[in-house]
Design a protein around this motif. Structure first.
Motif, PDB file in Angstrom:
ATOM      1  N   TYR A   9       0.801  -1.207   0.000  1.00 50.96           N
ATOM      2  CA  TYR A   9       0.000   0.000   0.000  1.00 50.96           C
ATOM      3  C   TYR A   9       0.847   1.276   0.000  1.00 50.96           C
ATOM      4  O   TYR A   9       0.351   2.352  -0.338  1.00 50.96           O
ATOM      5  N   THR A  13      -0.361   5.028  -0.971  1.00 53.36           N
ATOM      6  CA  THR A  13      -0.631   5.919   0.152  1.00 53.36           C
ATOM      7  C   THR A  13       0.163   7.210   0.014  1.00 53.36           C
ATOM      8  O   THR A  13      -0.343   8.307   0.278  1.00 53.36           O
ATOM      9  N   THR A 103      -8.217   2.147  -0.766  1.00 55.21           N
ATOM     10  CA  THR A 103      -7.597   3.435  -1.069  1.00 55.21           C
ATOM     11  C   THR A 103      -8.655   4.472  -1.428  1.00 55.21           C
ATOM     12  O   THR A 103      -8.532   5.651  -1.071  1.00 55.21           O
ATOM     13  N   ASN A 106     -10.068   5.572   1.820  1.00 57.86           N
ATOM     14  CA  ASN A 106      -9.103   6.449   2.493  1.00 57.86           C
ATOM     15  C   ASN A 106      -9.160   7.867   1.914  1.00 57.86           C
ATOM     16  O   ASN A 106      -9.021   8.852   2.649  1.00 57.86           O
TER      17      ASN A 106
END
Length: 272
Positions: A9, A13, A103, A106
């Motif tokens: 990730y 990120t 994601t 997020n």
């Protein structure tokens, strides 16, 4: 999340964080929406998600495929995040799909944080979950995967119109699709946890027979925060059926001091 997953990730990120540091909250939310749209596409195209996550091919091949698929159809920022995910190593196509979806979530949470609305979003998700849990017909309608997603989404939008932040509505729609392969209720719980975690705090699900006084609620939150070494946000449900006492769940820890539990244990003891 395992160490391997965190490493996979990491690049995506970093891309998301870099973009969110300069973009508006609305633009970050749009990025989240596009990532979730990509996740929906991958969900319905198993061959495509296998091709994009196949570690037997080169990163360049997978990146080229992603570019051919998405260039001109999503924003450049979205393509950069997807490219970062495509370039990582995943144990399975389903794990890759979950990563894209995660994601996107997020990004939505990041947009709410940038707008100063994340605490409200967390509370709105919890309150909606309580409404659904307290209405068997509504819970059945929203959790029935045999009903087309578009119809369930329309119902959610009607219920929350003018009553919740746009990010809250969007996250409820994510829960409808079965976030991370979960059912609707479990998806909603996980999204609430992610919202709390983004604010560096744990959740305590508290059940009482009657509403807590404000001072008592503050004292309980302070005690739990001291116990767990981290801020704890209380999510309180009033349920007269427990008769009295209190039940507190933090993660897998359950502290059940309800009168209902004591009566149940007493009945079991007498039955022996």
């Amino acid at each position: 999340m395992s160490i391997g997953n965190r490493e996979s990730y990491a690049a995506a990120t970093d891309e998301l964080t870099a973009y969110a540091s300069t973009a508006s909250a609305a633009d970050v939310a749009a990025l989240g929406d596009e990532l979730l749209a990509v996740a929906r596409l991958l969900s319905g195209e198993p061959r495509l998600r296998r091709a994009l996550s196949d570690s037997s091919t080169t990163v360049e091949q997978r990146t080229e495929l992603a570019g051919a698929l998405l260039t001109g159809k999503v924003a450049a920022s979205t393509l950069r995040v997807v490219t970062a995910l495509v370039g990582a190593r995943w144990h399975s196509p389903s794990e890759f799909l979950t990563a894209v979806e995660q994601t996107g979530v997020n990004a939505l949470l990041s947009s709410a944080s940038a707008a100063g609305e994340l605490t409200e979003v967390e509370d709105e998700l919890f309150r909606f979950g309580k409404v659904v849990a307290g209405d068997q017909a509504l819970g059945g309608a929203l959790g029935d995967t045999s009903v087309p997603a578009a119809r369930r989404t329309e119902l959610v939008r009607e219920l929350l119109a003018g009553k919740a932040k746009p990010v809250t509505v969007r996250l409820v729609e994510v829960a409808l699709s079965g976030f991370g392969g979960r059912g609707f209720a479990a998806s909603l719980d996980r999204l609430i946890e992610l919202a709390a975690d983004r604010q560096d705090r744990d959740l305590a699900y508290v059940t009482v027979a009657r509403p807590l006084a404000e001072a008592d609620e503050a004292a309980l939150a302070a005690k739990l925060s001291e116990l767990y070494g981290r801020d704890v946000s209380l999510k309180v449900t009033v349920d007269p059926a427990i008769i009295g006492g209190i039940s507190v769940r933090v993660g897998s820890d359950l502290y059940d001091g309800t009168i209902l539990r004591r009566l149940t244990e007493a009945r079991k003891a007498f039955a022996k």
